[in-house]
Enzyme design. Structure first.
Site, PDB file in Angstrom:
ATOM      1  N   ARG A  41       0.842  -1.187   0.000  1.00  0.00           N
ATOM      2  CA  ARG A  41       0.000   0.000   0.000  1.00  0.00           C
ATOM      3  C   ARG A  41       0.888   1.251   0.000  1.00  0.00           C
ATOM      4  O   ARG A  41       1.725   1.421   0.885  1.00  0.00           O
ATOM      5  CB  ARG A  41      -0.931   0.027   1.213  1.00  0.00           C
ATOM      6  CG  ARG A  41      -2.002  -1.060   1.201  1.00  0.00           C
ATOM      7  CD  ARG A  41      -3.050  -0.760   0.132  1.00  0.00           C
ATOM      8  NE  ARG A  41      -4.082  -1.797   0.053  1.00  0.00           N
ATOM      9  CZ  ARG A  41      -4.101  -2.760  -0.861  1.00  0.00           C
ATOM     10  NH1 ARG A  41      -3.128  -2.824  -1.763  1.00  0.00           N
ATOM     11  NH2 ARG A  41      -5.077  -3.638  -0.880  1.00  0.00           N
ATOM     12  N   LEU A  82      -1.753  24.039   7.244  1.00  0.00           N
ATOM     13  CA  LEU A  82      -1.141  22.839   7.796  1.00  0.00           C
ATOM     14  C   LEU A  82      -0.863  22.980   9.288  1.00  0.00           C
ATOM     15  O   LEU A  82      -0.673  24.083   9.805  1.00  0.00           O
ATOM     16  CB  LEU A  82       0.185  22.561   7.083  1.00  0.00           C
ATOM     17  CG  LEU A  82       0.139  22.269   5.588  1.00  0.00           C
ATOM     18  CD1 LEU A  82       1.560  22.141   5.051  1.00  0.00           C
ATOM     19  CD2 LEU A  82      -0.650  20.998   5.313  1.00  0.00           C
ATOM     20  N   GLU A  97      -4.358  30.883  11.054  1.00  0.00           N
ATOM     21  CA  GLU A  97      -4.738  30.884   9.647  1.00  0.00           C
ATOM     22  C   GLU A  97      -5.803  31.930   9.348  1.00  0.00           C
ATOM     23  O   GLU A  97      -5.763  32.586   8.300  1.00  0.00           O
ATOM     24  CB  GLU A  97      -5.228  29.490   9.227  1.00  0.00           C
ATOM     25  CG  GLU A  97      -4.157  28.417   9.261  1.00  0.00           C
ATOM     26  CD  GLU A  97      -2.987  28.716   8.337  1.00  0.00           C
ATOM     27  OE1 GLU A  97      -3.186  29.386   7.296  1.00  0.00           O
ATOM     28  OE2 GLU A  97      -1.856  28.291   8.654  1.00  0.00           O
ATOM     29  N   GLU A 101      -4.778  34.733   6.629  1.00  0.00           N
ATOM     30  CA  GLU A 101      -5.431  34.717   5.332  1.00  0.00           C
ATOM     31  C   GLU A 101      -6.536  35.763   5.196  1.00  0.00           C
ATOM     32  O   GLU A 101      -6.847  36.186   4.082  1.00  0.00           O
ATOM     33  CB  GLU A 101      -5.988  33.319   5.037  1.00  0.00           C
ATOM     34  CG  GLU A 101      -4.894  32.261   4.914  1.00  0.00           C
ATOM     35  CD  GLU A 101      -5.394  30.943   4.375  1.00  0.00           C
ATOM     36  OE1 GLU A 101      -6.625  30.777   4.246  1.00  0.00           O
ATOM     37  OE2 GLU A 101      -4.550  30.075   4.083  1.00  0.00           O
ATOM     38  N   PRO A 119      -8.804   8.880   2.786  1.00  0.00           N
ATOM     39  CA  PRO A 119      -8.186   7.814   3.584  1.00  0.00           C
ATOM     40  C   PRO A 119      -7.706   6.613   2.782  1.00  0.00           C
ATOM     41  O   PRO A 119      -6.967   5.785   3.317  1.00  0.00           O
ATOM     42  CB  PRO A 119      -9.304   7.423   4.557  1.00  0.00           C
ATOM     43  CG  PRO A 119     -10.572   7.838   3.888  1.00  0.00           C
ATOM     44  CD  PRO A 119     -10.230   9.080   3.121  1.00  0.00           C
ATOM     45  N   GLY A 120      -8.095   6.516   1.515  1.00  0.00           N
ATOM     46  CA  GLY A 120      -7.587   5.409   0.711  1.00  0.00           C
ATOM     47  C   GLY A 120      -6.176   5.640   0.203  1.00  0.00           C
ATOM     48  O   GLY A 120      -5.510   4.686  -0.217  1.00  0.00           O
ATOM     49  N   GLU A 124      -4.052  12.355   5.696  1.00  0.00           N
ATOM     50  CA  GLU A 124      -4.395  13.712   6.140  1.00  0.00           C
ATOM     51  C   GLU A 124      -5.683  13.721   6.957  1.00  0.00           C
ATOM     52  O   GLU A 124      -6.699  13.153   6.556  1.00  0.00           O
ATOM     53  CB  GLU A 124      -4.572  14.659   4.956  1.00  0.00           C
ATOM     54  CG  GLU A 124      -4.910  16.077   5.406  1.00  0.00           C
ATOM     55  CD  GLU A 124      -5.181  17.038   4.265  1.00  0.00           C
ATOM     56  OE1 GLU A 124      -5.191  18.256   4.516  1.00  0.00           O
ATOM     57  OE2 GLU A 124      -5.387  16.570   3.124  1.00  0.00           O
TER      58      GLU A 124
END
Length: 208
Positions: A41, A82, A97, A101, A119-120, A124
């Protein structure tokens, strides 16, 4: 029946990191399947992100328009960024942020929702906050660069965002999740029933 995600980790017999970038990397794991076979994977390793759905007193959402090179689009988004420091408090990152921004601060913060974006193929995790009680931040505006130097700001009624999402005109993950989650909350138990801003986040544990 209770529907709830559960933590689980299958055996990894080998692991390699063939690529390391500035913020993310790619990992290859050999994972043991339930039938005993081992499959490979590949996935992106990501530090995690925060996003802010900032709602003003007129029920408008603060949105930004920014170029995203991987998808070759200028997307309308909500402020996001992030988690640059391991263990960073996500509320502090979200406040940063929103300031950087949009040059905005907020008095009331809640956790709107937590999501795994893809998720595959990527680990994140994003925490989306609801911020209310907005006002202009003090001091000089944060100096932006690169894609952010071309960024546009707007305040859009929540209902217009929902219509845009359902029409396929707005596609940014955090905007879609945030707008639809807030709409569900308003039609359900209300925003006061949302989790507090410092609610635990098992996907990205942090210090208070």
């Amino acid at each position: 029946m209770t529907i709830k995600d559960t933590a689980e980790e299958w055996q990894v017999t080998a692991s390699d990191t063939p690529f390391v970038g500035n913020k993310t990397s790619v990992r290859t794991d050999d994972v043991v399947m339930p039938d005993g076979t081992v499959v490979r994977r590949d996935y992106q390793v990501h530090p995690g992100s925060v996003a802010v759905l900032a709602l003003d007193d007129e029920n408008r959402v603060l949105v930004i328009r920014q170029y995203r090179h991987p998808v070759r689009h200028k997307l309308w988004e909500i402020p996001a960024g992030l988690l640059d420091v391991p263990g960073e408090n996500p509320l502090h990152a979200a406040q940063r942020e929103l300031y950087e921004e949009a040059h905005v601060k907020a008095e009331d913060w809640r956790v709107l929702t937590d999501v795994y974006t893809t998720p595959g193929g990527c680990d994140e995790a994003v925490r989306v906050f609801l911020a209310r009680g907005l006002s202009e931040a003090e001091g000089e505006r944060f100096e932006v660069s690169e894609e952010e130097s071309d960024m546009e700001l707007a305040r859009v009624p929540l209902a217009d965002l929902v219509r845009g999402v359902l029409a396929g005109e707005l596609s940014n993950n955090s905007l879609v999740v945030g707008a639809m989650s807030l709409t569900a909350a308003l039609q359900g138990d209300g925003v006061d029933a949302l989790r507090p801003a410092d609610a635990p986040w098992p996907a990205r544990p942090f210090e208070a």
